[in-house]
Enzyme design. Structure first.
Site, PDB file in Angstrom:
ATOM      1  CB  ALA A 214      -0.939   0.016   1.195  1.00 55.67           C
ATOM      2  CG  PHE A 215      -0.115   5.839  -0.471  1.00 60.17           C
ATOM      3  CD1 PHE A 215      -1.172   5.775   0.426  1.00 60.17           C
ATOM      4  CD2 PHE A 215       0.576   7.031  -0.597  1.00 60.17           C
ATOM      5  CE1 PHE A 215      -1.524   6.873   1.181  1.00 60.17           C
ATOM      6  CE2 PHE A 215       0.230   8.141   0.158  1.00 60.17           C
ATOM      7  CZ  PHE A 215      -0.814   8.064   1.058  1.00 60.17           C
ATOM      8  CE  LYS A 216      -2.040   5.279   5.330  1.00 55.02           C
ATOM      9  NZ  LYS A 216      -2.934   5.273   4.148  1.00 55.02           N
ATOM     10  CG  ASP A 217       4.976  -0.040   2.204  1.00 50.74           C
ATOM     11  OD1 ASP A 217       5.006  -0.114   3.442  1.00 50.74           O
ATOM     12  OD2 ASP A 217       4.541  -0.951   1.473  1.00 50.74           O
TER      13      ASP A 217
ATOM     14  CG  LEU B  10       4.873   5.011   7.482  1.00 50.71           C
ATOM     15  CD1 LEU B  10       3.589   4.253   7.775  1.00 50.71           C
ATOM     16  CD2 LEU B  10       5.492   5.513   8.789  1.00 50.71           C
TER      17      LEU B  10
END
Ligand SMILES: *Cc1c(COP(=O)(O)O)cnc(C)c1O
Length: 499
Positions: A111-114, A117
């Site tokens: 997911a794009f949070k990577d 993060l």
């Protein structure tokens, strides 16, 4: 570059200090004190750079207290190794003659949070060194799914840090739960909380508000922190992929250098699309930013009317990472559009707190409308879009990205705007496989099947491979089995740190 608070009552700080604090002491959000702009020539030059080089090129303008070497190390650790399963990190795929998809889900958690993060922990560790901080940072996260796993992957085995993630026992999908409880790392803890997301979140908030407990931790050299999406260290890496997408489109000859394009962004907390706003103000030729919401369409109403009103039912949708009623990062946009009127921001934010709503003045409303367009898509439209796009273009969308594609269609119908558009794709379709399989294969075929069997079904049906982060998940050993009541969250943290 220095950083100031949107509430105007905090000292002006370096980027390392802003990243270390996360939220400003006056409750506001940190923003750079002056604009950064790139010439058209500088933007052109990005076409011949790798993703990592593009990242360093942009980050050095904002994190000016980090040395070039420190930034390269952060970028290399985040995007350079094998954490991302695409050499381009954020590859762009052509969908139709006027639309491309920017895939932001090639990181370890799909997911794009990577995108943010994977690098924030690196910034944070350097920030501690740079500010002479000797304490050990303890990240506490309450998660409804995507953020928890992305934070675990980002902080796992990062020296000088520990992370404890609390998830609602009943509130995450089987895949999300399995992703978290199998997390490897010497400094990671994962705990299930009996109850829903609100229980997990209020329990964690209570720990942050418990001064006696915090003092006990500080005495032992621990400093509690969060990795939430208002940290400038999470926003700034997101600016990079807007430039990168543009550079790739120019490179492949899809657009001419200098040509304006749109971005359509599935939006929740307004972090992703705000990075697009920053990119635009830095000189990237962006015409419109299309803010796509699900049935929790607070932002759509705000962009259309100038009134932000959270007094409405919270709806659980098939795009859960966008189920949000307070989009924190909007505060940064309002601060910049009012030409940094902190007093005004304070007034609106206190109305939001007391009444649950505020209305911006006509001038601000018009500025918002000139830059953004917003629409929403419900669950039925989301599923229909997944099916249509698969049948027409042979491209598999996840539920969040499908919301953006649907809203883009509405935008084009309503405005007739034919500008080339990039859709930010925020999750792999395999991450939300239950809903995606339902859209493609119909509800009946899902009867009695678990999420893990569906991963395989979806892969066989589409011929798309299951991404590495989700492959073989069912077989991985469960390493975290603790379950607590929400009142025991503080005790669990103490147990991990002090014994
Ligand atoms: C977090 C998330 C979003 C929303 O992004 P914001 O920056 O909060 O607006 C959209 N889609 C997915 C899959 C996400 O994880």
């Amino acid at each position: 570059m220095k950083y100031e608070s949107t509430r105007g009552n905090s000292p002006v700080l370096s980027s390392a200090e802003a990243i270390k604090l996360g939220i400003a002491p006056d409750g506001g959000l940190f923003v750079p004190t002056s604009p950064v702009t790139f010439s058209p020539e500088a933007i052109d030059r990005m076409s011949s750079l790798s993703y990592g080089q593009r990242a360093t090129f942009i980050l050095k303008e904002f994190l000016t207290d980090y040395t070039a070497e420190e930034l390269s190390q952060c970028v290399e650790a985040a995007y350079g190794g094998s954490k991302f399963d695409s050499p381009e990190v954020a590859p762009i795929k052509k969908l139709t003659g006027d639309t491309s998809i920017l895939e932001l889900w090639h990181g370890p958690t799909c997911a794009f949070k990577d995108m943010a993060l994977q690098i924030l922990p690196r910034f944070l560790v350097k920030a501690l060194e740079k500010t002479g901080e000797k304490t050990h940072i303890v990240i506490l996260v309450a998660t409804s799914g995507d953020t928890g796993k992305a934070a675990l992957e980002g902080f796992a085995d990062v020296p000088g840090t520990s992370i404890v993630v609390f998830f609602p026992e009943q509130g995450v999908s089987a895949v999300q739960k399995r992703q978290m409880v199998t997390q490897i790392g010497g400094n990671v803890h994962v705990v299930a909380v009996r109850g829903n997301f609100d229980d997990a979140q209020s329990g964690v908030k209570q720990v942050f508000g418990d001064c006696a407990l915090k003092a006990r931790f500080n005495d032992r050299g621990f400093n509690l922190s969060s990795a939430n999406s208002i940290n400038w260290g999470r926003l700034v890496p997101q600016i990079v992929y807007y430039f990168s997408a543009y550079a790739d489109l120019v490179k492949e000859g899809t657009i001419k250098s200098g040509e304006k394009i749109n971005f359509a962004v599935p939006t929740g907390n307004f972090g992703n699309i705000l990075a697009g706003f920053y990119a635009r103000s830095m000189g990237l030729p962006i015409h419109r930013l299309i803010c796509a919401a699900n049935a929790n369409n607070v932002l759509t109403d705000f962009i259309n009317t100038g009134t932000y009103d959270r007094n409405r039912e919270f709806l659980k949708t098939l795009s859960p990472s966008m189920d949000i009623l307070i989009s924190s990062n909007l505060e940064r946009l309002l601060y910049l559009l009012t030409d940094r009127k902190a007093e005004q921001i304070n007034a609106w934010m206190s109305e939001l707190k007391t009444k649950g709503s505020y209305t911006v003045d006509a001038k601000t409303r018009n500025k918002v409308k000139a830059l953004f367009w917003s629409g929403s898509a419900d669950d039925g439209e989301t599923l229909a879009t997944i099916k249509e796009v698969w049948e027409r273009q042979n491209y598999l969308l996840d539920t969040h990205t499908a919301v953006a594609v649907n809203v883009l269609e509405k935008y084009r119908r309503e405005t007739g705007d034919a500008t080339y558009t990039v859709v930010a794709s925020t999750a792999s379709p395999f991450k939300f496989n239950g809903s995606v399989a339902k859209a493609l294969l119909g509800e009946e075929t899902l009867e009695g099947k678990g999420e893990f069997a569906l991963l395989q079904d979806l892969s066989s049906y589409t011929g798309w491979p299951i991404p590495g982060g989700l492959h073989g998940l069912e077989q991985r050993p469960v390493l975290h089995q603790k379950v607590v009541n929400k009142e025991q969250i503080g005790d669990a943290v103490q147990e991990y740190l002090l014994t």
